[in-house]
Each structure stands twice: as structure tokens, then as C-alpha cells.
Design an enzyme around this catalytic site. Structure first.
Site, PDB file in Angstrom:
ATOM      1  CG  HIS A  85      -1.973  -1.064   1.141  1.00 44.95           C
ATOM      2  ND1 HIS A  85      -2.963  -1.180   2.083  1.00 44.95           N
ATOM      3  CD2 HIS A  85      -2.204  -2.055   0.240  1.00 44.95           C
ATOM      4  CE1 HIS A  85      -3.749  -2.195   1.769  1.00 44.95           C
ATOM      5  NE2 HIS A  85      -3.298  -2.746   0.656  1.00 44.95           N
ATOM      6  CD  GLU A  87      -2.137   3.925   3.177  1.00 53.96           C
ATOM      7  OE1 GLU A  87      -1.798   3.324   2.128  1.00 53.96           O
ATOM      8  OE2 GLU A  87      -3.274   3.829   3.670  1.00 53.96           O
ATOM      9  CB  CYS A 113      -6.415  -1.135   4.979  1.00 56.56           C
ATOM     10  SG  CYS A 113      -4.665  -1.585   5.113  1.00 56.56           S
ATOM     11  CB  CYS A 116      -2.166   1.235   6.157  1.00 55.25           C
ATOM     12  SG  CYS A 116      -1.584   0.454   4.628  1.00 55.25           S
TER      13      CYS A 116
END
Length: 164
Positions: A85, A87, A113, A116
Site C-alpha cells: 500500500h 502508506e 486499511c 496500514c
């Protein structure tokens, strides 16, 4: 930006960092096209986008590696697990560069999410500014609340990127 008098109008900080985030997310190689900018004292310290780990093939080269996941909202969706992801990539890049993220602000196109969210909290990031909501962010919101991390969602609508 120009005004009616053709004068330059400086964007506010959120608009400025979202603009940079939008440019970063265009490097993404997975269908979500997420982008992330981490800022400390109004200076960019790291960026990231959704893409495969260094040295691995990207989704746009070999296809998505999807699993079916049942989310807390009760809906089952496909989720690509080939990518890191945005992040996560931004936090990993900062770690590789020796950049401390304590007290920083993270800009992202949708709420993080739950995985993260835990990483964001562990990195010491204190504020998340999102453009839109994420369909499975209920747990993330609770984690942020418990950890004292400020969450600012600018548009009260879901990020739409299909059944993902």
C-alpha cells in the site's frame, strides 16, 4: 490558480499536498492507484504509491494476485495482495532513508486499511488527512481514536475503485 484579476492565488496546505499526492499516485501499478505524501513541519519527508516490492513484477505487468476477503461491513470483496500500500511504501522509504516520522502528517486519497493504520500508529504519525472514505475503515478509525491520531476526511464519500 488565477483570480478574476489574473492574480496568482496560493493554495492552502491541504490542497498543495493533495496535488502532490495526486502526482505521486499516478506512479501506482495496482488498480487502487493510491498515493501518499508524509509531511513534517510543512515539508515533504516521504512519498509512496501502491506497487509491488522492489524487484518483484507489478500488477500492470503480470496481473493482480487477488484473494477474497470478507470485510467488517459484511461484504466480500476481491483484494490484491501483490502490492504494498502507498502508506506502507512511504513509511518504508522513510525508514530506509533514516527519516523519523514522529509527529508528522500523512496525506492519502482514502482512509487507510487496518494494517496500514497499525503501521502509521507505530511510526508515530499524528495526523492523517484523507480525501475520501474507505469502505473497510471502521477498525482503522477505532485504532486511530484509541491511539490519539487525528483523522481528517475532507469528502464524506467512499473512494470507488470497483469491488476491491
Amino acid at each position: 490558480m488565477k483570480s478574476e484579476k489574473n492574480e496568482h492565488i496560493r493554495p492552502d496546505w491541504d490542497t498543495y499536498f493533495f496535488g502532490i499526492m495526486d502526482a505521486v499516485r499516478m506512479r501506482g501499478t495496482c488498480k487502487g492507484l493510491a498515493g501518499c505524501v508524509i509531511v513534517k513541519d510543512k515539508r515533504i519527508v516521504s512519498t509512496g504509491y501502491a506497487g509491488s516490492a522492489p524487484g518483484l513484477k507489478h500488477c500492470d505487468e503480470v496481473g493482480h494476485l487477488t484473494i477474497h476477503t470478507k470485510y467488517p461491513d459484511g461484504v466480500e470483496r476481491e483484494h490484491c495482495v501483490r502490492t504494498i500500500h502507498a502508506e506502507q511504501n512511504a513509511i518504508a522509504f522513510a525508514a530506509k532513508a533514516g527519516v523519523a516520522l514522529g509527529g508528522s502528517t500523512l496525506y492519502i486519497n482514502m482512509e487507510p486499511c487496518m494494517h496500514c493504520a497499525k503501521l502509521i500508529i507505530a511510526a508515530g504519525i499524528k495526523k492523517i488527512v484523507c480525501r475520501k472514505r474507505y469502505h473497510a475503515a471502521q477498525i482503522s478509525r477505532e485504532f486511530f481514536k484509541q491511539a490519539g491520531v487525528e483523522l481528517d476526511v475532507k469528502e464524506d464519500e467512499l473512494e470507488d475503485y470497483g469491488n476491491k
